[in-house]
Scaffold this motif. Structure first.
Motif, PDB file in Angstrom:
ATOM      1  N   GLY A  11       0.821  -1.212   0.000  1.00 49.57           N
ATOM      2  CA  GLY A  11       0.000   0.000   0.000  1.00 49.57           C
ATOM      3  C   GLY A  11       0.852   1.259   0.000  1.00 49.57           C
ATOM      4  N   VAL A  12       1.949   1.242   0.750  1.00 47.52           N
ATOM      5  CA  VAL A  12       2.864   2.384   0.768  1.00 47.52           C
ATOM      6  C   VAL A  12       3.488   2.582  -0.612  1.00 47.52           C
ATOM      7  N   VAL A  13       3.914   1.491  -1.235  1.00 42.84           N
ATOM      8  CA  VAL A  13       4.526   1.577  -2.569  1.00 42.84           C
ATOM      9  C   VAL A  13       3.505   2.081  -3.574  1.00 42.84           C
ATOM     10  N   ARG A  14       2.304   1.517  -3.566  1.00 48.29           N
ATOM     11  CA  ARG A  14       1.255   1.954  -4.504  1.00 48.29           C
ATOM     12  C   ARG A  14       0.900   3.422  -4.290  1.00 48.29           C
ATOM     13  N   GLY A  15       0.703   3.806  -3.041  1.00 49.79           N
ATOM     14  CA  GLY A  15       0.377   5.199  -2.744  1.00 49.79           C
ATOM     15  C   GLY A  15       1.485   6.143  -3.169  1.00 49.79           C
ATOM     16  N   PHE A  20       4.034  10.395  -6.416  1.00 55.88           N
ATOM     17  CA  PHE A  20       5.341  10.764  -6.962  1.00 55.88           C
ATOM     18  C   PHE A  20       5.321  11.870  -8.007  1.00 55.88           C
ATOM     19  N   PRO A  21       4.421  11.826  -8.986  1.00 52.02           N
ATOM     20  CA  PRO A  21       4.431  12.920  -9.981  1.00 52.02           C
ATOM     21  C   PRO A  21       4.239  14.300  -9.362  1.00 52.02           C
ATOM     22  N   LEU A  22       3.518  14.374  -8.253  1.00 56.13           N
ATOM     23  CA  LEU A  22       3.345  15.660  -7.587  1.00 56.13           C
ATOM     24  C   LEU A  22       4.639  16.125  -6.924  1.00 56.13           C
ATOM     25  N   LEU A  23       5.563  15.196  -6.710  1.00 58.25           N
ATOM     26  CA  LEU A  23       6.831  15.513  -6.053  1.00 58.25           C
ATOM     27  C   LEU A  23       7.952  15.839  -7.046  1.00 58.25           C
ATOM     28  N   VAL A 126       6.623   0.939 -11.249  1.00 56.64           N
ATOM     29  CA  VAL A 126       5.288   1.237 -11.792  1.00 56.64           C
ATOM     30  C   VAL A 126       4.785   0.078 -12.639  1.00 56.64           C
ATOM     31  N   SER A 127       5.641  -0.466 -13.496  1.00 58.02           N
ATOM     32  CA  SER A 127       5.207  -1.543 -14.387  1.00 58.02           C
ATOM     33  C   SER A 127       4.900  -2.831 -13.630  1.00 58.02           C
ATOM     34  N   GLN A 128       5.465  -2.993 -12.449  1.00 54.12           N
ATOM     35  CA  GLN A 128       5.224  -4.202 -11.670  1.00 54.12           C
ATOM     36  C   GLN A 128       4.067  -4.062 -10.686  1.00 54.12           C
ATOM     37  N   VAL A 129       3.816  -2.855 -10.206  1.00 56.06           N
ATOM     38  CA  VAL A 129       2.809  -2.665  -9.156  1.00 56.06           C
ATOM     39  C   VAL A 129       1.439  -2.323  -9.738  1.00 56.06           C
ATOM     40  N   LEU A 130       1.406  -1.448 -10.732  1.00 58.75           N
ATOM     41  CA  LEU A 130       0.120  -1.027 -11.293  1.00 58.75           C
ATOM     42  C   LEU A 130      -0.330  -2.026 -12.339  1.00 58.75           C
ATOM     43  N   LYS A 131      -1.503  -2.580 -12.126  1.00 56.22           N
ATOM     44  CA  LYS A 131      -1.986  -3.612 -13.035  1.00 56.22           C
ATOM     45  C   LYS A 131      -3.232  -3.190 -13.809  1.00 56.22           C
ATOM     46  N   SER A 132      -4.066  -2.362 -13.195  1.00 56.86           N
ATOM     47  CA  SER A 132      -5.339  -2.033 -13.836  1.00 56.86           C
ATOM     48  C   SER A 132      -5.237  -0.734 -14.633  1.00 56.86           C
ATOM     49  N   GLU A 133      -6.147  -0.599 -15.562  1.00 60.17           N
ATOM     50  CA  GLU A 133      -6.207   0.618 -16.370  1.00 60.17           C
ATOM     51  C   GLU A 133      -6.569   1.822 -15.502  1.00 60.17           C
ATOM     52  N   LYS A 134      -7.382   1.595 -14.478  1.00 59.11           N
ATOM     53  CA  LYS A 134      -7.760   2.677 -13.560  1.00 59.11           C
ATOM     54  C   LYS A 134      -6.528   3.213 -12.828  1.00 59.11           C
ATOM     55  N   ASP A 135      -5.649   2.321 -12.374  1.00 59.73           N
ATOM     56  CA  ASP A 135      -4.432   2.749 -11.693  1.00 59.73           C
ATOM     57  C   ASP A 135      -3.549   3.585 -12.612  1.00 59.73           C
ATOM     58  N   ILE A 136      -3.419   3.157 -13.845  1.00 55.60           N
ATOM     59  CA  ILE A 136      -2.578   3.870 -14.802  1.00 55.60           C
ATOM     60  C   ILE A 136      -3.165   5.254 -15.088  1.00 55.60           C
ATOM     61  N   THR A 138      -4.960   6.996 -13.030  1.00 53.08           N
ATOM     62  CA  THR A 138      -4.737   7.797 -11.822  1.00 53.08           C
ATOM     63  C   THR A 138      -3.332   8.380 -11.816  1.00 53.08           C
ATOM     64  N   VAL A 139      -2.347   7.585 -12.215  1.00 55.29           N
ATOM     65  CA  VAL A 139      -0.966   8.094 -12.285  1.00 55.29           C
ATOM     66  C   VAL A 139      -0.862   9.191 -13.340  1.00 55.29           C
ATOM     67  N   PHE A 140      -1.496   9.004 -14.487  1.00 52.88           N
ATOM     68  CA  PHE A 140      -1.466  10.049 -15.511  1.00 52.88           C
ATOM     69  C   PHE A 140      -2.142  11.328 -15.011  1.00 52.88           C
ATOM     70  N   HIS A 141      -3.203  11.191 -14.242  1.00 53.26           N
ATOM     71  CA  HIS A 141      -3.837  12.375 -13.660  1.00 53.26           C
ATOM     72  C   HIS A 141      -2.879  13.073 -12.701  1.00 53.26           C
ATOM     73  N   SER A 142      -2.105  12.297 -11.959  1.00 53.75           N
ATOM     74  CA  SER A 142      -1.099  12.898 -11.070  1.00 53.75           C
ATOM     75  C   SER A 142      -0.069  13.684 -11.873  1.00 53.75           C
TER      76      SER A 142
END
Length: 160
Positions: A11-15, A20-23, A126-136, A138-142
């Motif tokens: 959960g820490v890694v996913r969060g 990260f993009p905001l940082l 990122v390629s190992q932790v994010l599996k769903s299209e929704k997660d990807i 969300t990262v693009f929104h970040s």
């Protein structure tokens, strides 16, 4: 360790991936550890990769190796090889027009470490932790939010 602590580490890694993009503007903050220069963003990337590796090793997880991911890893590996060769053949010093000498080898190693290795480690996580299209998405929104924040701050500070 229990599976609960493992899932909390995941959960820490996913969060962290989502935040990260905001940082990204933290690359402006620089410091040294044992004489090795780092940016704060680069250092946080290494910590994120380390946490992910701890989870992989502790839980005996296998690394995702689909055909699509293999192609990305292969091209990233080619880039890493090319950048490494560039570092190895770069001159020790360069005479600048001002008459000063630039430690070109040190600069090349810094660029290699901060612009090649750290982003590749982030990509692996990122390629190992994010599996769903929704997660990807969300990262693009970040990424978009980060760009908007930096743009607005640049615009405001440009008038100050």
């Amino acid at each position: 360790m229990t599976s609960k602590s493992s899932s909390s580490l995941l959960g820490v890694v996913r969060g962290s991936i989502f935040v990260f993009p905001l940082l990204f503007p933290l690359y402006l903050i620089r410091f040294s550890i044992i004489g090795i220069p780092f940016t704060l963003l680069e250092f946080l990337t290494y910590i994120l990769f380390g946490l992910w590796m701890i989870e992989i090793i502790r839980d005996h997880k296998s690394i995702l190796w689909t055909k699509r991911v293999q192609w990305y890893y292969f091209t990233a590996f080619l880039l890493l090889i090319g950048a490494t060769i560039g570092v190895l053949v770069s001159p020790d010093t360069i005479l600048l027009p001002s008459g000063e000498y630039l430690d070109a080898q040190r600069v090349a190693l810094g660029v290699w470490k901060g612009w090649i290795v750290a982003p590749m480690l982030f990509f692996v996580v990122v390629s190992q932790v994010l599996k769903s299209e929704k997660d990807i998405k969300t990262v693009f929104h970040s990424f978009i939010y980060s760009a908007v924040i930096v743009s607005v701050l640049g615009y405001i500070l440009g008038f100050v």
